[in-house]
Enzyme design. Structure first.
Site, short mmCIF file in Angstrom:
data_model
loop_
_atom_site.label_atom_id
_atom_site.label_comp_id
_atom_site.label_asym_id
_atom_site.label_seq_id
_atom_site.Cartn_x
_atom_site.Cartn_y
_atom_site.Cartn_z
N HIS A 196 -10.15 -5.23 -3.41
CA HIS A 196 -8.80 -5.40 -2.85
C HIS A 196 -8.92 -5.88 -1.42
O HIS A 196 -9.80 -5.43 -0.68
CB HIS A 196 -7.97 -4.12 -2.94
N ASP B 299 0.85 -1.19 0.00
CA ASP B 299 0.00 0.00 0.00
C ASP B 299 0.89 1.24 0.00
O ASP B 299 1.90 1.31 0.69
CB ASP B 299 -0.92 0.00 1.23
N ILE B 300 0.49 2.24 -0.79
CA ILE B 300 1.28 3.47 -0.93
C ILE B 300 1.25 4.32 0.35
O ILE B 300 2.13 5.15 0.57
CB ILE B 300 0.75 4.27 -2.15
N HIS C 194 -6.92 -5.91 2.03
CA HIS C 194 -5.78 -5.37 2.79
C HIS C 194 -5.23 -6.46 3.69
O HIS C 194 -6.00 -7.20 4.31
CB HIS C 194 -6.24 -4.23 3.71
N ASN D 297 -12.79 -3.46 2.25
CA ASN D 297 -13.83 -2.43 2.33
C ASN D 297 -14.74 -2.51 1.11
O ASN D 297 -14.26 -2.72 0.00
CB ASN D 297 -13.19 -1.04 2.40
N GLU E 252 -12.32 3.35 -1.26
CA GLU E 252 -11.83 4.46 -2.10
C GLU E 252 -11.60 4.01 -3.53
O GLU E 252 -11.78 4.79 -4.45
CB GLU E 252 -10.51 5.00 -1.54
N VAL E 253 -11.10 2.80 -3.69
CA VAL E 253 -10.74 2.32 -5.03
C VAL E 253 -11.75 1.26 -5.47
O VAL E 253 -11.89 0.23 -4.80
CB VAL E 253 -9.30 1.75 -5.04
P1 AMP Z 1 -9.88 1.38 0.39
O1 AMP Z 1 -10.19 2.54 1.25
O2 AMP Z 1 -10.16 0.05 1.04
O3 AMP Z 1 -10.47 1.49 -1.00
O4 AMP Z 1 -8.30 1.38 0.23
C1 AMP Z 1 -7.61 1.87 -0.87
C2 AMP Z 1 -6.14 1.78 -0.55
O5 AMP Z 1 -5.41 1.93 -1.75
C3 AMP Z 1 -5.63 2.83 0.43
O6 AMP Z 1 -5.06 2.17 1.57
C4 AMP Z 1 -4.58 3.58 -0.38
O7 AMP Z 1 -3.48 3.99 0.39
C5 AMP Z 1 -4.20 2.56 -1.43
N1 AMP Z 1 -3.66 3.09 -2.67
C6 AMP Z 1 -4.17 4.09 -3.45
N2 AMP Z 1 -3.40 4.29 -4.53
C7 AMP Z 1 -2.39 3.38 -4.47
C8 AMP Z 1 -1.26 3.08 -5.29
N3 AMP Z 1 -1.01 3.75 -6.42
N4 AMP Z 1 -0.43 2.08 -4.91
C9 AMP Z 1 -0.67 1.40 -3.75
N5 AMP Z 1 -1.71 1.63 -2.95
C10 AMP Z 1 -2.55 2.61 -3.28
#
Ligand code: AMP
Length: 122
Positions: free
Chosen positions: A104, A33-34, A106, A91, A99-100
């Protein structure tokens, strides 16, 4: 929700933006994770285009589903956290702050992770 091919994990899967890869196989990609929230914070994503766990379990093949969960197990082994412990979390949707919009998982580890969730109001 329709799958958006412009999401950041789709771009990582297509090699359009870089990631710190931990594991890759036919079914899944795992990368750091970034913005890590624990000493170990890795994301494991299916290679197929699925928005969420509900989308994935409804529409992915049994091989894809097994492949994602086997990848999570392999990543935990590879990172050496099976004995000390780890947490996996996915999530989905607004109440979970997803967010994405690409499924995914974690994987958190590397320190005592505390209670599973904050109690309401705390
Ligand atoms: P969520 O809130 O479960 O959708 O988590 C999205 C996660 O993606 C967050 O923990 C971010 O830090 C992570 N994230 C967003 N962009 C990147 C990226 N380019 N590389 C790695 N992790 C990312």
């Amino acid at each position: 929700m329709a799958y958006d091919r412009n999401n950041v994990f789709a771009k990582i899967l297509r090699g359009e933006i870089p990631c710190k890869k931990v594991h890759e196989d036919e079914w899944a990609l795992a990368f750091h994770d970034i913005n890590p929230l624990a000493p170990v914070h890795v994301l494991v994503v299916p290679k197929g285009e699925y928005v969420s766990m509900a989308d994935f379990t409804a529409n992915a093949s049994p091989e894809e589903i097994a492949g994602l969960f086997k990848a999570v197990g392999k990543v935990a082994e590879q990172l050496g956290v099976v004995e000390t412990g780890y947490r996996v979390l996915a999530n989905a949707g607004p109440d979970a702050n997803q967010e994405v919009p690409h499924l995914h998982v974690h994987l958190f580890a590397g320190r005592p992770l505390g209670p599973m969730l904050k109690k309401a109001g705390s």
